[in-house]
Write an enzyme that holds these catalytic residues in place. Structure first.
Site, PDB file in Angstrom:
ATOM      1  N   LYS A 181      40.040  42.643  45.476  1.00  0.00           N
ATOM      2  CA  LYS A 181      40.936  42.063  46.621  1.00  0.00           C
ATOM      3  C   LYS A 181      41.772  43.367  47.464  1.00  0.00           C
ATOM      4  O   LYS A 181      41.807  44.337  46.931  1.00  0.00           O
ATOM      5  CB  LYS A 181      41.600  40.936  46.097  1.00  0.00           C
ATOM      6  CG  LYS A 181      40.785  39.998  45.105  1.00  0.00           C
ATOM      7  CD  LYS A 181      40.234  38.967  46.447  1.00  0.00           C
ATOM      8  CE  LYS A 181      38.933  38.176  45.885  1.00  0.00           C
ATOM      9  NZ  LYS A 181      39.246  37.173  44.837  1.00  0.00           N
TER      10      LYS A 181
HETATM   11  C1  LIG Z   1      38.595  35.917  44.146  1.00  0.00           C
HETATM   12  C2  LIG Z   1      38.822  34.614  44.350  1.00  0.00           C
HETATM   13  C3  LIG Z   1      39.484  33.868  43.475  1.00  0.00           C
HETATM   14  C4  LIG Z   1      39.804  33.768  42.215  1.00  0.00           C
HETATM   15  O1  LIG Z   1      40.731  34.773  42.062  1.00  0.00           O
HETATM   16  P1  LIG Z   1      40.736  35.497  40.524  1.00  0.00           P
HETATM   17  O2  LIG Z   1      42.363  36.271  40.683  1.00  0.00           O
HETATM   18  O3  LIG Z   1      39.579  36.432  40.325  1.00  0.00           O
HETATM   19  O4  LIG Z   1      41.165  34.130  39.820  1.00  0.00           O
HETATM   20  C5  LIG Z   1      39.668  32.476  44.133  1.00  0.00           C
HETATM   21  N1  LIG Z   1      39.232  32.243  45.459  1.00  0.00           N
HETATM   22  C6  LIG Z   1      38.675  32.872  46.181  1.00  0.00           C
HETATM   23  C7  LIG Z   1      38.099  32.530  47.497  1.00  0.00           C
HETATM   24  C8  LIG Z   1      38.452  34.172  45.633  1.00  0.00           C
HETATM   25  O5  LIG Z   1      37.686  35.121  46.411  1.00  0.00           O
END
Ligand SMILES: *Cc1c(COP(=O)(O)O)cnc(C)c1O
Length: 381
Positions: A181
């Site tokens: 991210k």
């Molecule tokens: C990555 C992601 C999540 C989950 O995030 P985590 O921190 O891995 O639990 C939720 N929604 C979207 C759209 C994502 O891309």
């Protein structure tokens, strides 16, 4: 070239080492500091609650607004499964609304049709880092008395009409610090809310339903051994080790953003005459795209190349790419649970079939960017 890479510097490494040497590994002063600085970054009047993933954060936010068995929660099929799985944790049901073909976000014009007497909440997902049409969604939510929990996993930093996502008038927004991210803590997430009650409930439920966290117990004037369990909570707290990374990642958030914006600008310019549908560009001057993802679509009107052939050619030239997302209603669990057919969400299906995510991350050098540009152009020759 990998599809994504984290950008970890000496500051993060030194801070983690400091935590390891300090003897305080779990949630403590650094998690507090990360929350405080995150809230300041998002804007006035918000509280930030650190958790060990965005999935955990979405779960806690839904719990805090009272989602329960049999409720319906509206969301998009064009997302990661975490967005919808947390609804199932309560025995509640996700109700998918198809996406807008231009923004890939939940289509607000189709939202009202999906509302039933059982609908309790909406989870808009700011796909790729481009904000949903929040004015329309918030207006509908007000009219039907629905809660809004934003899945802001891609949306740091994203402005919607001059305001950062996280500072809008919704119940909560949840950010992700997963390794790919826009900023990372390895694994981690942040719930941001203006509602003190939601923040307080999330703080309690992220740590076993205990009303004071461990750090409080060892620093406040009450006896260190005393605590009260007020609910069967979860184990979703963020460690100080992870927060050590997050504190420094957050400070680089805007410079990371500038770098991704530059890459997006180069891609937009270089790809504009190719048979590709480029990502949506904000039309409002006060709205911005975080450029977490750079998604191109095969323009089927002007090329016969399939998405899969395009991805294969890029792989053969050593360029990692990905596809965001395989719509949820195509996955075995969701399709069998709710009897979905692929054509039930035709826009999500057709966008999925044409889409490819290209590398866009801060560790890319100028020559990496040029390599992607050359490979994409070569794929069409
Ligand atoms: C990555 C992601 C999540 C989950 O995030 P985590 O921190 O891995 O639990 C939720 N929604 C979207 C759209 C994502 O891309």
């Amino acid at each position: 070239m990998p599809f994504a890479l984290p950008d970890i510097g000496e500051d993060e490494i030194n801070e983690v080492v400091h935590s390891l040497r300090s003897g305080w590994l779990t949630t403590g002063i650094k998690a507090r500091q990360f929350e405080k600085e995150f809230a300041e970054f998002i804007g006035p009047d918000v509280e930030a609650v650190a958790v060990n993933s965005a999935t955990a954060g979405l779960h806690l936010a839904l719990e805090a607004v009272g989602i329960s068995q049999g409720d319906e929660v509206i969301t998009t099929p064009y997302t990661f499964t975490a967005t919808a799985e947390v609804i199932r944790y309560f025995g509640a049901h996700p109700v998918f609304v198809d996406i807008d073909p231009n923004t890939y976000n939940l289509d607000p014009d189709k939202l009202e049709l999906a509302i039933t007497p059982k609908t309790k909440a909406i989870i808009p997902v700011h796909f790729g880092g481009y904000s949903c049409e929040m004015d329309k969604i918030m207006e509908i939510a007000r009219a039907y008395n629905l809660r809004i929990i934003e899945d802001a996993a891609h949306a740091l930093p994203t402005h919607y009409k001059g305001k950062l996502v996280g500072s809008l008038d919704t119940d909560a927004a949840v950010f992700s610090f997963y390794a790919t991210k826009t900023i990372t803590t390895g694994e981690g997430g942040m719930i941001v809310t203006k509602d003190r009650n939601i923040a307080a409930r999330c703080r309690t439920m992220r740590l076993h339903g205990i009303n004071r966290d461990v750090f409080d117990r060892y620093t406040s004037s009450r006896p260190a051994w005393y605590y009260e369990v007020v609910a069967p909570g979860y184990k979703y707290n963020l460690t100080d080790i992870a927060a050590s990374i997050g504190i420094h990642q957050l400070r680089k958030c805007m410079s990371f953003y500038e770098k991704r914006k530059d890459i997006a600008r180069i891609y937009n310019e270089e790809f504009k005459n190719l048979p590709l549908i480029l990502p949506p560009q904000p039309d409002d001057p006060d709205s911005t795209h975080s450029w977490h993802l750079y998604v191109v679509g095969m323009d089927q009107a002007s090329t016969s190349m399939s998405r899969n052939d395009f991805v294969q050619k890029l792989f053969d030239m050593g360029i990692g790419c990905s596809v965001h997302f395989i719509p949820l209603h195509l996955h075995p669990y969701w399709s069998s649970m709710y009897n979905y057919k692929p054509e039930d969400f035709p826009v999500a299906l057709s966008v999925y079939e044409r889409s490819v995510s290209l590398p866009i991350y801060t560790k890319m050098s100028d020559s990496d960017i040029a390599r992607v540009v050359d490979a994409v152009k070569a794929a069409f020759r």
